[in-house]
Design a protein around this motif. Structure first.
Motif, PDB file in Angstrom:
ATOM      1  N   THR A  48       0.804  -1.047   0.067  1.00  0.00           N
ATOM      2  CA  THR A  48       0.530  -0.521  -0.171  1.00  0.00           C
ATOM      3  C   THR A  48       1.042   1.180  -0.279  1.00  0.00           C
ATOM      4  O   THR A  48       0.728   1.828  -0.984  1.00  0.00           O
ATOM      5  N   PRO A  49       1.490   1.224   1.369  1.00  0.00           N
ATOM      6  CA  PRO A  49       2.278   2.734   1.220  1.00  0.00           C
ATOM      7  C   PRO A  49       3.954   2.744   0.116  1.00  0.00           C
ATOM      8  O   PRO A  49       3.308   3.871  -0.956  1.00  0.00           O
ATOM      9  N   ILE A  50       4.341   2.000  -0.655  1.00  0.00           N
ATOM     10  CA  ILE A  50       4.785   1.420  -2.307  1.00  0.00           C
ATOM     11  C   ILE A  50       3.974   2.061  -3.007  1.00  0.00           C
ATOM     12  O   ILE A  50       4.426   2.708  -4.202  1.00  0.00           O
ATOM     13  N   THR A  51       2.686   1.693  -3.383  1.00  0.00           N
ATOM     14  CA  THR A  51       1.598   2.181  -4.201  1.00  0.00           C
ATOM     15  C   THR A  51       2.043   3.284  -4.619  1.00  0.00           C
ATOM     16  O   THR A  51       1.998   4.380  -5.308  1.00  0.00           O
ATOM     17  N   THR A  52       1.447   4.075  -3.202  1.00  0.00           N
ATOM     18  CA  THR A  52       0.906   5.468  -2.880  1.00  0.00           C
ATOM     19  C   THR A  52       2.869   6.221  -3.319  1.00  0.00           C
ATOM     20  O   THR A  52       2.627   7.344  -3.914  1.00  0.00           O
ATOM     21  N   ILE A  53       3.450   5.634  -2.783  1.00  0.00           N
ATOM     22  CA  ILE A  53       4.538   6.195  -3.107  1.00  0.00           C
ATOM     23  C   ILE A  53       4.878   6.992  -4.251  1.00  0.00           C
ATOM     24  O   ILE A  53       5.659   7.753  -4.943  1.00  0.00           O
ATOM     25  N   LYS A  54       4.777   5.634  -5.279  1.00  0.00           N
ATOM     26  CA  LYS A  54       5.457   5.651  -6.776  1.00  0.00           C
ATOM     27  C   LYS A  54       4.427   7.023  -7.174  1.00  0.00           C
ATOM     28  O   LYS A  54       4.903   7.292  -8.539  1.00  0.00           O
ATOM     29  N   SER A  55       2.984   6.213  -7.203  1.00  0.00           N
ATOM     30  CA  SER A  55       2.128   7.188  -7.906  1.00  0.00           C
ATOM     31  C   SER A  55       2.396   8.391  -7.677  1.00  0.00           C
ATOM     32  O   SER A  55       2.804   9.125  -8.303  1.00  0.00           O
ATOM     33  N   TYR A  56       3.069   9.197  -6.749  1.00  0.00           N
ATOM     34  CA  TYR A  56       2.830  10.505  -6.077  1.00  0.00           C
ATOM     35  C   TYR A  56       4.085  10.745  -6.872  1.00  0.00           C
ATOM     36  O   TYR A  56       3.966  11.986  -7.491  1.00  0.00           O
ATOM     37  N   ALA A  57       4.779  10.118  -6.741  1.00  0.00           N
ATOM     38  CA  ALA A  57       6.625  10.516  -7.376  1.00  0.00           C
ATOM     39  C   ALA A  57       6.580  10.581  -8.988  1.00  0.00           C
ATOM     40  O   ALA A  57       7.004  11.490  -9.435  1.00  0.00           O
ATOM     41  N   GLU A  58       5.130   9.636  -9.521  1.00  0.00           N
ATOM     42  CA  GLU A  58       5.307   9.727 -10.660  1.00  0.00           C
ATOM     43  C   GLU A  58       4.489  11.065 -11.237  1.00  0.00           C
ATOM     44  O   GLU A  58       5.010  11.599 -12.601  1.00  0.00           O
ATOM     45  N   THR A  59       3.738  11.881 -10.863  1.00  0.00           N
ATOM     46  CA  THR A  59       2.566  12.077 -10.951  1.00  0.00           C
ATOM     47  C   THR A  59       3.427  13.882 -10.749  1.00  0.00           C
ATOM     48  O   THR A  59       3.444  14.732 -11.636  1.00  0.00           O
ATOM     49  N   LEU A  60       4.808  14.210  -9.928  1.00  0.00           N
ATOM     50  CA  LEU A  60       5.892  14.613  -9.672  1.00  0.00           C
ATOM     51  C   LEU A  60       6.236  14.984 -10.605  1.00  0.00           C
ATOM     52  O   LEU A  60       6.876  16.231 -11.391  1.00  0.00           O
TER      53      LEU A  60
END
Ligand code: ADP
Length: 259
Positions: A48-60
């Motif tokens: 769960t946290p990995i998915t969140t981290i990844k999607s926020y980083a991608e959006t950035l």
């Protein structure tokens, strides 16, 4: 039940004897099921946290970086999720140490009053931020206990930490120490969100949370109370929880007094 057969034969090939081993495998199967469930839970909690981290980083990366305000907000989510993951790993390590190292604990006479004080100091910033009040009453002659200081502090931190986490701003926490039949009784009450009756029996299970989203948002791992229970039981104590949904929660810990 599972049966194993072994036959004894003579030179002519006739069966002269038989050994039958019957094993009750319900317990084994239960353990295996619990192990699988545990691994599935851990994987989910880490994903769960990995998915969140990844999607926020991608959006950035896709452009949000140019907006300073959005970048700040996304980066703070990334940091928060990373922190939660690292808490999860420490809790998991703690659990596995509990399983294997109980016999290596150093038990010494300790004062729960002192431990409560230390824990409140650790939580002071959050308590102040949330404008909460903490009341303490320890009965005269409240006994010392024999225990592993760091482990007991961990328990008290988890329990008072929950009281702080699950109580809205301006709430109250009451800590009471008394003695009963050569046991120290410590109760921690809050006037927070409470726990629905049907969830109450399950909150000591690993990863069980009443409200997953809320617990995650507050940085919870769902392991705090199960760790607390293991530690208290390894000290021949008990820990019980009582709660009214919407009104508040009380956790009561009893431990043999050191007299
Ligand atoms: P978590 O990391 O989610 O706080 P815990 O094992 O410490 O995990 O607690 C399990 C669940 O029990 C929490 O998610 C929460 O739903 C509930 N809970 C524990 N303490 C309290 C409390 N003082 N008030 C309300 N709910 C609580």
């Amino acid at each position: 039940l599972r049966a194993h057969f072994a036959y004894f034969k003579n030179e002519k090939g006739n069966i002269t004897g038989v050994v039958i081993v019957i094993r009750d495998i319900t317990e084994e199967e239960k353990l295996e099921r619990m192990r699988k469930e545990f691994v599935a839970n851990v994987s989910h909690e880490i994903k769960t946290p990995i998915t969140t981290i990844k999607s926020y980083a991608e959006t950035l990366m896709e452009g949000a970086l140019s907006d300073r305000e959005i970048s700040q907000r996304f980066l703070s989510v990334i940091i928060k999720e990373a922190d939660r993951m690292s808490r999860l790993v420490s809790d998991l390590l703690q659990l596995s140490r509990l399983d294997y190292q109980k016999n290596r604990w150093v038990k010494e006479p300790i004062s729960l009053v002192k431990i409560v004080e230390d824990v409140i100091t650790k939580l002071a910033v959050t308590i102040k931020q949330k404008n909460m009040e903490v009341y303490q009453t320890f009965e005269d002659g409240f006994p010392m206990i024999l225990g592993d200081r760091d482990r007991i502090e961990q328990v008290i931190l988890n329990v008072i930490g929950n009281a702080v986490k699950y109580t809205p701003e301006g709430g109250r926490i009451g800590i009471k120490g008394s003695s009963e039949n050569r046991r120290a009784v410590l109760s921690i009450s809050d006037n927070g969100i409470g726990i629905p009756k049907e969830d109450l029996p399950r909150v000591f299970e690993r990863f069980y949370r009443v409200d997953k989203a809320r617990s995650r948002d507050l940085g919870g791992t769902g392991l705090g109370l199960s760790i607390a229970k293991q530690i208290i039981e390894a000290h021949d104590g008990t820990i019980v929880i009582d709660s009214r949904y919407g009104e508040g929660t009380t956790v009561t810990i009893t431990l043999p007094a050191y007299l």
